[in-house]
Design a protein around this motif. Structure first.
Motif: not given
Length: 452
Positions: A54-66
């Motif tokens: 599978v072609d995929h990407t990941i990334f983080s987000l803050e406030n709140p943490a995701r």
């Protein structure tokens, strides 16, 4: 007129087909069939089983943490709400279709994590997998160097530390028997039995590299042994081979020249492939120049291998009384988990899980205890004959000597300097007491150990 009517009807049918196709939902090229989660002390591993890569990407987000995981041309065919999130930093998992043909998975977290993702090829148990590691850097599983590691019995009489490594774990099941017995479960049970035996004997203390069903990469296993200041590293495994005929337990030490048999070569390749699930590393001597670092590493590695072969001989002698042996002597192969230059390290293969009869034995709690007892008896005999300086066992051996000389029988892997160091006497004193003119020793030779 009939021809015009025919073409008009064909045109209307084609237009209807286009409109009907446009109204149908797009079909994803792959799907998430199931998912698993493996909490460990310093990370959590989330695994998606996919029909194809599978072609995929990941990334983080803050406030709140995701953490957001986007999978291209993918649909969801499992219920992520059923995952047990206990012990992980994940509070909730949400998912939704995105751009009409993609899948977005959002992990609501209770803390910041460092994400890592990679894909795994199908193996004996699973198909294609997307692995997402949530690394909790503030919860490192390695103890800090200044943490008290060993019990001290006064006057510097410390415990002998044995680090026990249960192979595989988590997403890496290890070998799988014909009846479905998993190597990772068998060896964890044996490691726990062995730890209990070691901890029950005064003068010893045992530590486990993993205490549950999760994966630790091979570099971290040897780092844990070093952090625990181990006197011995024991990695517990169960063999497998292409055919069901091979049987019997084995003990391996590291070989700098490679494997000593075709079976050993195959096993070494099989075990080392587990590192695809983690990361690889090694020992560095960055503060030394290349020549000095090479000499020091070679000396240390040679001494460790000699000691490893020595303790392996003791263990084989005990294992042969409770189970069949695959080979009569300690084998040597390039197992990555044994490559610690400063700690004697052995790998115990408790039997062939690919052999139906031995699979039944390995799955038996009674047999697991018998094997663990044999391994401990071998370790205990070895250290009673060659206790590390400064340990309670070394002090007890000096006391039992009554100030006179004692005898020591040379075993495979012994060197004169190692015998002198373990008995807290000088090499020159050993030579004088035994009339030796050089450092050569013969297996079976008996040395008189003078009092220091």
């Amino acid at each position: 007129m009939k021809r015009q009517g025919f073409f008009r009807l064909a045109w209307l049918l084609a237009l209807a087909s286009v409109l009907l196709t446009a109204s149908l939902p797009a079909t994803a090229s792959t799907s998430v069939e199931s998912a698993r989660i493996w909490p460990a002390p310093d990370h959590t591993r989330l695994v998606f089983d996919t029909r194809t890569p599978v072609d995929h990407t990941i990334f983080s987000l803050e406030n709140p943490a995701r953490l957001v995981i986007d999978l291209k041309n993918t649909d969801l065919k499992t219920d992520l709400d059923g995952l047990d999130l206990k012990g992980s930093p994940v509070k909730r998992i949400r998912s939704a279709s995105r751009n009409g043909n993609d899948l977005r998975v959002v992990l609501d977290l209770d803390r910041d994590i460092k994400p890592r993702s990679f894909q795994l090829e199908p193996n004996q148990q699973y198909g294609h997998r997307l692995v997402v590691d949530l690394i909790q850097e503030e919860r490192a599983s390695l103890p800090s160097p200044d943490r008290p590691i060993v019990r001290d019995h006064g006057d510097g009489k410390r415990d002998i530390i044995v680090v026990i490594d249960a192979g595989h774990g988590g997403e890496d099941p290890g070998a799988i028997g014909p009846a479905g017995t998993l190597e990772k479960d068998v060896v964890l049970s044996m490691a726990r039995h062995l730890k209990d035996l070691i901890d029950s004997k005064p003068g010893y203390e045992a530590r486990l590299t993993r205490t549950g069903d999760y994966y630790i990469d091979l570099r971290s296993r040897t780092l844990l042994a070093r952090k625990h200041k181990a006197d011995l590293f024991v990695s517990v495994h169960a063999d497998a081979f292409r055919s069901p005929q091979p049987s019997g337990a084995s003990v391996f030490a590291l070989s700098q020249r490679g494997a000593t048999s075709e079976t050993a070569r195959w096993l070494a390749r099989s075990e080392n492939r587990s590192d695809l699930i983690g990361g690889v590393g090694g020992v560095t001597l960055g503060d030394k120049d290349d020549i000095l670092a090479g000499v020091l590493l070679d000396l240390s590695m040679t001494a460790s291998i000699n000691a490893s072969v020595g303790v392996g001989d003791y263990i084989l002698g005990k294992l042969g009384k409770v189970t069949k042996l695959h080979k009569p002597g300690v084998e040597q192969a390039a197992f990555a988990v044994l490559k610690s230059p400063d700690i004697p390290s052995i790998l115990v293969e408790a039997g062939f899980i690919s052999n139906p009869r031995e699979e039944r034995n390995l799955a038996s709690a009674r047999h697991q205890r018998k094997v663990a007892e044999a391994v401990f008896d071998g370790i205990d005999d070895y250290f009673n004959n060659r206790p590390p300086p400064g340990t309670l066992l070394a002090w007890q051996k000096r006391q039992s000597g009554g100030g006179g000389s004692t005898e020591y029988r040379i075993r495979r892997g012994d060197t004169l300097s190692a015998v002198a160091r373990q008995n807290q006497v000088s090499v020159q004193a050993l030579k004088r007491a035994n009339g030796l003119t050089d450092d050569r020793l013969i297996v079976g030779q008996t040395l008189q150990i003078p009092s220091s």
